[in-house]
Design a protein around this motif. Sequence first.
Motif, PDB file in Angstrom:
ATOM      1  N   THR A  96      23.403-110.790   2.230  1.00 60.60           N
ATOM      2  CA  THR A  96      23.117-109.397   1.888  1.00 60.60           C
ATOM      3  C   THR A  96      22.625-108.678   3.132  1.00 60.60           C
ATOM      4  O   THR A  96      21.633-109.097   3.753  1.00 60.60           O
ATOM      5  CB  THR A  96      22.056-109.299   0.776  1.00 60.60           C
TER       6      THR A  96
ATOM      7  N   ARG B  72      21.160 -98.699   1.487  1.00 58.70           N
ATOM      8  CA  ARG B  72      22.397 -99.299   0.964  1.00 58.70           C
ATOM      9  C   ARG B  72      22.389-100.791   1.290  1.00 58.70           C
ATOM     10  O   ARG B  72      22.262-101.170   2.467  1.00 58.70           O
ATOM     11  CB  ARG B  72      23.633 -98.616   1.555  1.00 58.70           C
ATOM     12  N   ASN B  73      22.490-101.618   0.283  1.00 62.74           N
ATOM     13  CA  ASN B  73      22.554-103.072   0.453  1.00 62.74           C
ATOM     14  C   ASN B  73      23.953-103.543   0.064  1.00 62.74           C
ATOM     15  O   ASN B  73      24.432-103.228  -1.031  1.00 62.74           O
ATOM     16  CB  ASN B  73      21.523-103.769  -0.426  1.00 62.74           C
TER      17      ASN B  73
ATOM     18  N   GLY C 217      29.260-107.060  -3.655  1.00 61.47           N
ATOM     19  CA  GLY C 217      28.457-106.089  -4.385  1.00 61.47           C
ATOM     20  C   GLY C 217      27.844-105.066  -3.455  1.00 61.47           C
ATOM     21  O   GLY C 217      27.641-105.319  -2.260  1.00 61.47           O
TER      22      GLY C 217
ATOM     23  N   GLN D  20      24.664-101.967  -3.563  1.00 61.74           N
ATOM     24  CA  GLN D  20      23.567-101.280  -4.249  1.00 61.74           C
ATOM     25  C   GLN D  20      22.988-100.244  -3.301  1.00 61.74           C
ATOM     26  O   GLN D  20      22.751-100.536  -2.133  1.00 61.74           O
ATOM     27  CB  GLN D  20      22.458-102.254  -4.662  1.00 61.74           C
ATOM     28  N   SER D  21      22.738 -99.031  -3.832  1.00 66.62           N
ATOM     29  CA  SER D  21      22.212 -97.954  -3.001  1.00 66.62           C
ATOM     30  C   SER D  21      21.084 -97.241  -3.714  1.00 66.62           C
ATOM     31  O   SER D  21      20.921 -97.362  -4.934  1.00 66.62           O
ATOM     32  CB  SER D  21      23.319 -96.936  -2.670  1.00 66.62           C
ATOM     33  N   SER D  22      20.317 -96.500  -2.946  1.00 71.79           N
ATOM     34  CA  SER D  22      19.293 -95.634  -3.528  1.00 71.79           C
ATOM     35  C   SER D  22      19.265 -94.328  -2.757  1.00 71.79           C
ATOM     36  O   SER D  22      19.432 -94.306  -1.534  1.00 71.79           O
ATOM     37  CB  SER D  22      17.920 -96.296  -3.490  1.00 71.79           C
TER      38      SER D  22
ATOM     39  N   ARG E  83      29.488 -92.788 -11.823  1.00 71.25           N
ATOM     40  CA  ARG E  83      29.673 -94.211 -12.119  1.00 71.25           C
ATOM     41  C   ARG E  83      30.870 -94.396 -13.051  1.00 71.25           C
ATOM     42  O   ARG E  83      30.999 -93.682 -14.049  1.00 71.25           O
ATOM     43  CB  ARG E  83      28.413 -94.785 -12.768  1.00 71.25           C
TER      44      ARG E  83
ATOM     45  N   SER F 121      30.396 -97.099  -8.348  1.00 69.47           N
ATOM     46  CA  SER F 121      29.702 -95.817  -8.245  1.00 69.47           C
ATOM     47  C   SER F 121      30.093 -95.170  -6.925  1.00 69.47           C
ATOM     48  O   SER F 121      30.132 -95.837  -5.884  1.00 69.47           O
ATOM     49  CB  SER F 121      28.185 -96.003  -8.305  1.00 69.47           C
TER      50      SER F 121
ATOM     51  N   TYR G 197      28.860 -96.158  -3.500  1.00 64.28           N
ATOM     52  CA  TYR G 197      27.413 -96.181  -3.720  1.00 64.28           C
ATOM     53  C   TYR G 197      26.983 -97.466  -4.436  1.00 64.28           C
ATOM     54  O   TYR G 197      25.900 -97.985  -4.215  1.00 64.28           O
ATOM     55  CB  TYR G 197      27.033 -94.960  -4.555  1.00 64.28           C
ATOM     56  N   GLY G 198      27.876 -97.970  -5.301  1.00 69.19           N
ATOM     57  CA  GLY G 198      27.558 -99.181  -6.047  1.00 69.19           C
ATOM     58  C   GLY G 198      28.811 -99.945  -6.397  1.00 69.19           C
ATOM     59  O   GLY G 198      29.879 -99.361  -6.617  1.00 69.19           O
TER      60      GLY G 198
ATOM     61  N   SER H  15      29.752-103.717  -8.659  1.00 73.72           N
ATOM     62  CA  SER H  15      29.396-104.974  -9.311  1.00 73.72           C
ATOM     63  C   SER H  15      30.524-105.330 -10.264  1.00 73.72           C
ATOM     64  O   SER H  15      31.382-104.503 -10.567  1.00 73.72           O
ATOM     65  CB  SER H  15      28.072-104.850 -10.075  1.00 73.72           C
TER      66      SER H  15
END
Length: 726
Positions: free
Chosen positions: A347, A361-362, A374, A376-378, A432, A452, A461-462, A464
């Motif tokens: 990751t 952003r991961n 995968g 994941q963001s914020s 999304r 997303s 942005y996302g 999964s």
Amino acid sequence: MKRLLSLTLAAALLAALTLPAAAAEESQDVRLAKVTALVKEALALDTEAYETFRGSLSEELAPVWDLSWEGERRSLSVSALEDGTVVSLSRWESRASAPASNEGGFPSFPENGGAEDRAAAEAFLARVLRTGEAAELSGPEGASSLGGSGSAWSGTLVLNGLPSPLHYSIRVEDGLVEHFSRDVPETAAIGGVPGPEAAASAGEAEEALAGTLKLRLEYVRDPGSAKAVLRYVPEAGAHAFLADAKTGELIDLTELEEQLRLGYRSAAGGANAAPSAKAADTAAEEAGLTRAEQEGAAQMEGVLPKEELDKALRAEGAYGLRGYALTGSSYGVEPGKEGAAGRVLCTLRYARTDGGERLTRNITVNAKTGAVEGVQSSAPWGRERTLSEEAAQKKAEAFLKALCPDRALALYQDAAYAVPIARGQDQAPYFRFRFARTVNGLPFPENSYWVSIDAADGSVYGLSGGWDEDAAFDDANGLISMETALSAWAGTYEAALAYRNVPQKLTKAGPAQAKLLEQGLEYYYALRLTYGLEREQPYSGVDAKTGAPVREERGTAREPLSYDDLAKSPAKADIEKLAQYGAGYAGGKFRPSKNVTQWELVALACSLQGTALEPEAADKDSRENAYYSAYRLGLLRPAERDDNAVLSRADVVRMLLDAAGYGPAARLGGIYTCAYSDKGSIPAKGLGYAALAQALGLASGTYAGSRTATRGEAASMLCRVLERVA
């Protein structure tokens, strides 16, 4: 102090009786005195043992008084409405004579059958429930509960003979109510309780409500089949409806709930190359690693350095990493199937600042191939959007086509986003979408991707999802029609008349609604007499080929057990007593005369924790989990494991007493004696266990510790331990 308290309350109450009504209403001390007297009368309270008293008032939809008494080693708290209606009670009394709990975590049978507690609960409810209110103390589904003390019930109140959404809970210990709470219409809803008379018929309501049902055809996993099968299932995001029992009008409950949630939201206010295999082996050996540790280290062989993984991600414009700094990375091994090692994942964590706002952003990738697994963001909500939802969907589709070009996917409506605006999704920094696998043109949502898209720049942005390459599918021939499926689905329901909470638009009719309007709310719950579609058994859908409704299997925490082979067993009563609590063996056979093995005693002991197994049929995972639980209970140590070892009576005694926490005492030397006829044959190291077994009733007369124990004897010994464990 107690005398002064009594005089103060008495004086206030006397003043309340002599002052004009308006003046009494303005006096807080008088109101407190009144409600205190009403509560004491309702509960038949004797408060002489308490030394201090205080009361406080909260006024939201209706005034609620919190009364609190304190005394030496005891306290009592009661919440009540102005008219003395008890809303909650909490009582604590120190019990110096109460036995200490067993440190081993071994459960016990309840101290009594619960009859005394039930009678106390029923008498209490008779005192506190008002005219037209009732509560049925139905026991919990499944087997009775082991461990703990006291009895507890919870459920919904009956109003005017009809079910309601108002909840209650009550707990009683040794015949004394220690906890009680309930919902009251005055604080749970606006408008009071409507009359129970229905103008519309159940048949009319059922027909109207059946017309609101919606299904969709898709592939689902069937536990009884090796293939995914076609089934009509409830449509994700379909609205739920009720029928007004007075007018027959259909009520869109989903829409009203969303309006209520929207009101709540408004009122609230957002590198170096990897070392060679030889070098790695040498390093491991030099470090003095065990074979298992070397195998674990070998799993990291061939992983790419974070710099190379970062470079590959930045080369893909879809991930929008321009301006982001790599702030960290972590490698880990994903669990594989059946204990095997899985993939090594990395990751990479990124961050940047935009206009004073921090964005992260991961991205998780396969550490050996760089394939993205995968994202994941914020980002802060409420950021300016530059994309429309339609444009974002096109970007998501293009991204998936590049990511997995050989996989057939189609947009799938996700119930969680069926009403986006009411849930605040209009302020989200992303759009999304869910894309499900399609087979024969029909969705298989178990295999899906969630994508997303950043609403500001169109980047990913996302991400999964999951995909099973080995999944097999039934053909799509011979399917029933949607009309036939809907008819079968509607047939699983019946229209039930009940009081239900239904959001209602607020007006200024009355002070309660006026207060809610002042808080910025537009809707609030009101009790309405309605028909709703209900059924006794759960169903998951309709078989698309047979047209039969498919039952949804739901396990319960603990089911009573029963056996058909106990007729001649001297342990019959003990085995059946255990069975009442879900303890024993699954499969309908106990085999009480069979010699008990270590594995069978482990399975028996672990059934106390809620999972009964059939020893002969248990799979490897079930065995491993049971033995792990047995280690935690203290039944045996890992080094003592021998699944097929046949146990002696002394073995069973020792293991059960160790699990129940008696082991340290049993191992004390030189302090025990016993009265068995064969005490001379008991080894010195087992004398303590034998003496405790006699004291607890596990054995009497002849100990016969060296004789092989049977399943029935093990059950009887377990019963005696459960009867005496504190």
